[in-house]
Write an enzyme that holds these catalytic residues in place. Structure first.
Site, PDB file in Angstrom:
ATOM      1  CG  HIS A 262     -44.562 -83.332 100.774  1.00  0.00           C
ATOM      2  ND1 HIS A 262     -44.581 -83.176 102.134  1.00  0.00           N
ATOM      3  CD2 HIS A 262     -45.445 -84.314 100.487  1.00  0.00           C
ATOM      4  CE1 HIS A 262     -45.437 -84.040 102.651  1.00  0.00           C
ATOM      5  NE2 HIS A 262     -45.983 -84.749 101.676  1.00  0.00           N
TER       6      HIS A 262
ATOM      7  CG  ASP B 145     -49.953 -88.035  95.027  1.00  0.00           C
ATOM      8  OD1 ASP B 145     -49.984 -87.110  95.851  1.00  0.00           O
ATOM      9  OD2 ASP B 145     -50.573 -89.100  95.184  1.00  0.00           O
TER      10      ASP B 145
HETATM   11  C1  SDX Z   1     -49.835 -85.305  99.093  1.00  0.00           C
HETATM   12  O1  SDX Z   1     -49.057 -83.385 103.582  1.00  0.00           O
HETATM   13  C2  SDX Z   1     -48.888 -84.580 103.200  1.00  0.00           C
HETATM   14  O2  SDX Z   1     -48.240 -85.345 103.861  1.00  0.00           O
HETATM   15  C3  SDX Z   1     -49.546 -84.930 101.872  1.00  0.00           C
HETATM   16  C4  SDX Z   1     -49.225 -86.311 101.309  1.00  0.00           C
HETATM   17  C5  SDX Z   1     -49.760 -87.420 102.186  1.00  0.00           C
HETATM   18  O3  SDX Z   1     -49.218 -88.535 102.096  1.00  0.00           O
HETATM   19  O4  SDX Z   1     -50.802 -87.179 102.871  1.00  0.00           O
HETATM   20  O5  SDX Z   1     -47.826 -86.453 101.154  1.00  0.00           O
HETATM   21  C6  SDX Z   1     -49.890 -86.511  99.939  1.00  0.00           C
HETATM   22  O6  SDX Z   1     -50.749 -84.517  99.130  1.00  0.00           O
HETATM   23  C7  SDX Z   1     -48.598 -85.047  98.250  1.00  0.00           C
HETATM   24  C8  SDX Z   1     -48.681 -83.696  97.463  1.00  0.00           C
HETATM   25  C9  SDX Z   1     -49.527 -83.911  96.216  1.00  0.00           C
HETATM   26  N1  SDX Z   1     -49.773 -82.631  95.531  1.00  0.00           N
HETATM   27  C10 SDX Z   1     -49.136 -82.278  94.396  1.00  0.00           C
HETATM   28  O7  SDX Z   1     -48.271 -82.967  93.837  1.00  0.00           O
HETATM   29  C11 SDX Z   1     -49.617 -80.957  93.792  1.00  0.00           C
HETATM   30  C12 SDX Z   1     -48.397 -80.116  93.341  1.00  0.00           C
HETATM   31  N2  SDX Z   1     -47.693 -79.690  94.558  1.00  0.00           N
HETATM   32  C13 SDX Z   1     -48.026 -78.414  95.097  1.00  0.00           C
HETATM   33  O8  SDX Z   1     -49.248 -77.860  94.831  1.00  0.00           O
HETATM   34  C14 SDX Z   1     -47.387 -78.109  96.441  1.00  0.00           C
HETATM   35  O9  SDX Z   1     -46.081 -78.478  96.356  1.00  0.00           O
HETATM   36  C15 SDX Z   1     -48.021 -78.716  97.676  1.00  0.00           C
HETATM   37  C16 SDX Z   1     -49.475 -78.426  97.763  1.00  0.00           C
HETATM   38  C17 SDX Z   1     -47.810 -80.189  97.700  1.00  0.00           C
HETATM   39  C18 SDX Z   1     -47.307 -78.119  98.892  1.00  0.00           C
HETATM   40  O10 SDX Z   1     -47.655 -76.799  98.919  1.00  0.00           O
HETATM   41  P1  SDX Z   1     -47.058 -75.790 100.057  1.00  0.00           P
HETATM   42  O11 SDX Z   1     -46.330 -76.519 101.087  1.00  0.00           O
HETATM   43  O12 SDX Z   1     -48.191 -74.907 100.497  1.00  0.00           O
HETATM   44  O13 SDX Z   1     -45.984 -74.985  99.271  1.00  0.00           O
HETATM   45  P2  SDX Z   1     -46.274 -73.674  98.465  1.00  0.00           P
HETATM   46  O14 SDX Z   1     -47.514 -73.808  97.635  1.00  0.00           O
HETATM   47  O15 SDX Z   1     -46.190 -72.528  99.425  1.00  0.00           O
HETATM   48  O16 SDX Z   1     -45.034 -73.658  97.443  1.00  0.00           O
HETATM   49  C19 SDX Z   1     -43.793 -73.044  97.827  1.00  0.00           C
HETATM   50  C20 SDX Z   1     -43.248 -72.465  96.525  1.00  0.00           C
HETATM   51  C21 SDX Z   1     -44.265 -71.559  95.813  1.00  0.00           C
HETATM   52  O17 SDX Z   1     -43.525 -70.620  95.057  1.00  0.00           O
HETATM   53  P3  SDX Z   1     -43.315 -69.120  95.724  1.00  0.00           P
HETATM   54  O18 SDX Z   1     -44.713 -68.605  96.088  1.00  0.00           O
HETATM   55  O19 SDX Z   1     -42.441 -69.330  96.926  1.00  0.00           O
HETATM   56  O20 SDX Z   1     -42.658 -68.321  94.609  1.00  0.00           O
HETATM   57  O21 SDX Z   1     -42.970 -73.535  95.604  1.00  0.00           O
HETATM   58  C22 SDX Z   1     -43.809 -73.394  94.462  1.00  0.00           C
HETATM   59  C23 SDX Z   1     -44.953 -72.467  94.840  1.00  0.00           C
HETATM   60  O22 SDX Z   1     -45.431 -71.793  93.683  1.00  0.00           O
HETATM   61  N3  SDX Z   1     -44.308 -74.731  94.142  1.00  0.00           N
HETATM   62  C24 SDX Z   1     -44.406 -75.243  92.920  1.00  0.00           C
HETATM   63  C25 SDX Z   1     -44.889 -76.545  93.096  1.00  0.00           C
HETATM   64  N4  SDX Z   1     -45.082 -76.790  94.395  1.00  0.00           N
HETATM   65  C26 SDX Z   1     -44.725 -75.658  95.043  1.00  0.00           C
HETATM   66  N5  SDX Z   1     -44.125 -74.718  91.701  1.00  0.00           N
HETATM   67  C27 SDX Z   1     -44.340 -75.536  90.647  1.00  0.00           C
HETATM   68  N6  SDX Z   1     -44.808 -76.795  90.720  1.00  0.00           N
HETATM   69  C28 SDX Z   1     -45.090 -77.336  91.928  1.00  0.00           C
HETATM   70  N7  SDX Z   1     -45.553 -78.579  92.018  1.00  0.00           N
END
Ligand code: SDX
Length: 436
Positions: free
Chosen positions: A304, A361
């Site tokens: 998140h 989710d």
């Molecule tokens: C919602 O914003 C809100 O409030 C949203 C929400 C709401 O109520 O409106 O809460 C609803 O959208 C919840 C999130 C649902 N999405 C997912 O579950 C999809 C999987 N999650 C990710 O794609 C990710 O965690 C996000 C999109 C939710 C957040 O992305 P960020 O904040 O841009 O973080 P990032 O992509 O920069 O990740 C940081 C690191 C990265 O690794 P590095 O580049 O530092 O090496 O963490 C890793 C990412 O690769 N990472 C994950 C991961 N989520 C982040 N690695 C594996 N699996 C994951 N799910």
């Protein structure tokens, strides 16, 4: 006593005011930055950028705190209803009994949609995703209700209209997509019971309401009601900032929510768990794949932008699953897989180091499956829940005198000034100067 941050650039020192929120969080007010220094800030995805001041929702991502108008989500989920929480988010206080009754009557009055809309649904391409249909139909509402909002009373009517009709449209769209008879809303049913009845009742097989399922749906929608400046709410406010109408703004929110990184994640989680179940893929293998930077695969429902601990909504959702599934005598193997996935991920250094925990989710799809909601409608369920937040945030933005049309800046990294080259000079072997 006012607080300032000092920025030094190009030998110039700039004092920037610090804004402090009611929970002590701080923001550096950079509104004078470009005028004073010629510089802008750079923050892709606005991870460190505050777009507004808001009184609606408070989140603390490090402590896993979520409150709406000051009330903790745990108390709302346990004690409130979705309609009552929607009122709270919109009006800033819990309704009196009289206010709640008036709201329920207004929701009933607004629960029908124009009969012409059935033709829209019937003629929409059959294989369309429900989020695409919903976004289009919400935009279409403007054609039925073109009046400009000028008073608070007119705005409240629009709020109620969207909250009630979007729920009806979602159920209608589902029935029509299956070639089933459309079930109309009933004035003797509450908001959530009405939705379930419109979705699952039929002339040959009357739907029997289950109190625990109705309560679970209330909780599900309460948990989705608002979440401060998330992607789709920001989309709603961006579109509204150009003075586009509220239906177009909400339609933009639905479209932004559709993405699998946002509200589409609840559908992606179930598809991921189903694939694991069907293919018998090992939990550790899935976790390893999610850690692989070269793979685009992510553990859906994990991570998140704000929560760097367990999403408080996910905790509640998991408890609701543990209560409702046994009550419905459902033994869903995906719930067990989800719990195993959570256990393995939360003990894995990669997830620990990156503060990746289950978000709203991760378990929500399990609950929706138990209710009989089709998987491709899961983001629609999220959208209905988020309506009060979108509308309240849109209104707060429209009323905020400090707000302007959304228009971020950029850092240009393209070519410097370059001459136009005639086509004859572009192709080394061509002398033809003619137009295309
Ligand atoms: C919602 O914003 C809100 O409030 C949203 C929400 C709401 O109520 O409106 O809460 C609803 O959208 C919840 C999130 C649902 N999405 C997912 O579950 C999809 C999987 N999650 C990710 O794609 C990710 O965690 C996000 C999109 C939710 C957040 O992305 P960020 O904040 O841009 O973080 P990032 O992509 O920069 O990740 C940081 C690191 C990265 O690794 P590095 O580049 O530092 O090496 O963490 C890793 C990412 O690769 N990472 C994950 C991961 N989520 C982040 N690695 C594996 N699996 C994951 N799910």
């Amino acid at each position: 006593m006012k607080e300032y941050a000092t920025l030094t650039i190009d030998g110039k020192e700039l004092k920037l005011p610090v804004i402090i929120g009611t929970e002590g969080e701080k923001a550096i007010d950079i509104r004078s930055l470009r005028q004073e220094t010629g510089c802008i800030t750079y923050d892709p995805g606005f991870a460190n950028t505050g777009s507004c001041k808001s009184k609606i929702t408070f989140m603390n991502g490090e402590k896993g705190i979520l409150r709406h108008r000051g009330i903790p989500i745990e108390q709302l989920a346990e004690k409130s209803s979705f309609v009552e929480t929607s009122y709270l988010i919109m009006h800033g206080h819990l309704p009196t009994r009289k206010e709640l009754t008036r709201t329920s009557i207004m929701l009933n009055d607004q629960s029908m949609v124009h009969e012409d809309m059935q033709f829209f649904f019937q003629n929409y391409p059959r294989l369309s995703h429900p989020m695409g249909i919903l976004s289009a139909m919400v935009n279409a509402l403007r054609s039925f209700y073109p009046e400009i909002i000028t008073t608070q009373e007119e705005f409240e009517k629009v709020f109620i209209r969207l909250l009630s009709k979007v729920r009806t449209m979602a159920a209608m769209s589902y029935k029509i997509s299956r070639g089933h008879k459309v079930i109309y809303p009933r004035t003797d049913y509450t908001y959530c019971a009405n939705f379930l009845n419109m979705m699952f009742d039929s002339p040959v097989n009357p739907y029997r309401l289950d109190r625990d399922v109705v309560k679970a749906l209330n909780t599900f929608w309460i948990l989705h009601a608002d979440h401060e400046q998330n992607c789709s709410t920001s989309a709603v406010k961006t579109v509204g900032s150009s003075q586009a109408n509220v239906y177009a703004s909400i339609s933009a929110g639905i479209t932004a929510l559709w993405g699998p990184l946002h509200g589409g994640a609840n559908q992606a989680v179930i598809e991921m768990l189903t694939a694991i179940h069907k293919k018998g893929v090992g939990i550790s293998e899935v976790v390893e794949k999610a850690k692989n930077r070269r793979s685009s695969f992510r553990l859906m429902g994990f991570g998140h932008r704000v929560y760097k601990t367990y999403d408080p909504r996910a905790k509640i959702m998991k408890k609701v699953c543990d209560k409702v599934l046994p009550k419905l005598k459902i033994n869903d193997p995906l719930l067990e897989i989800a719990k195993q996935l959570e256990e393995v991920a939360l003990s894995d250094q990669y997830f620990v180091d990156k503060n990746l925990y289950p978000n709203v989710d991760f378990y929500s799809g399990i609950l929706l499956r138990a209710m009989g909601i089709p998987t491709n409608m899961f983001p629609v369920m999220f959208a209905i829940g988020r309506l009060p937040g979108w509308i309240a945030q849109w209104k707060e933005n429209m009323d905020d005198k400090e707000q302007k049309i959304t228009r971020p800046r950029q850092i240009y990294t393209g070519l410097n000034k370059s001459p136009y080259i005639p086509i004859s000079k572009r192709d080394s072997d061509s002398e033809d100067d003619s137009d295309y």
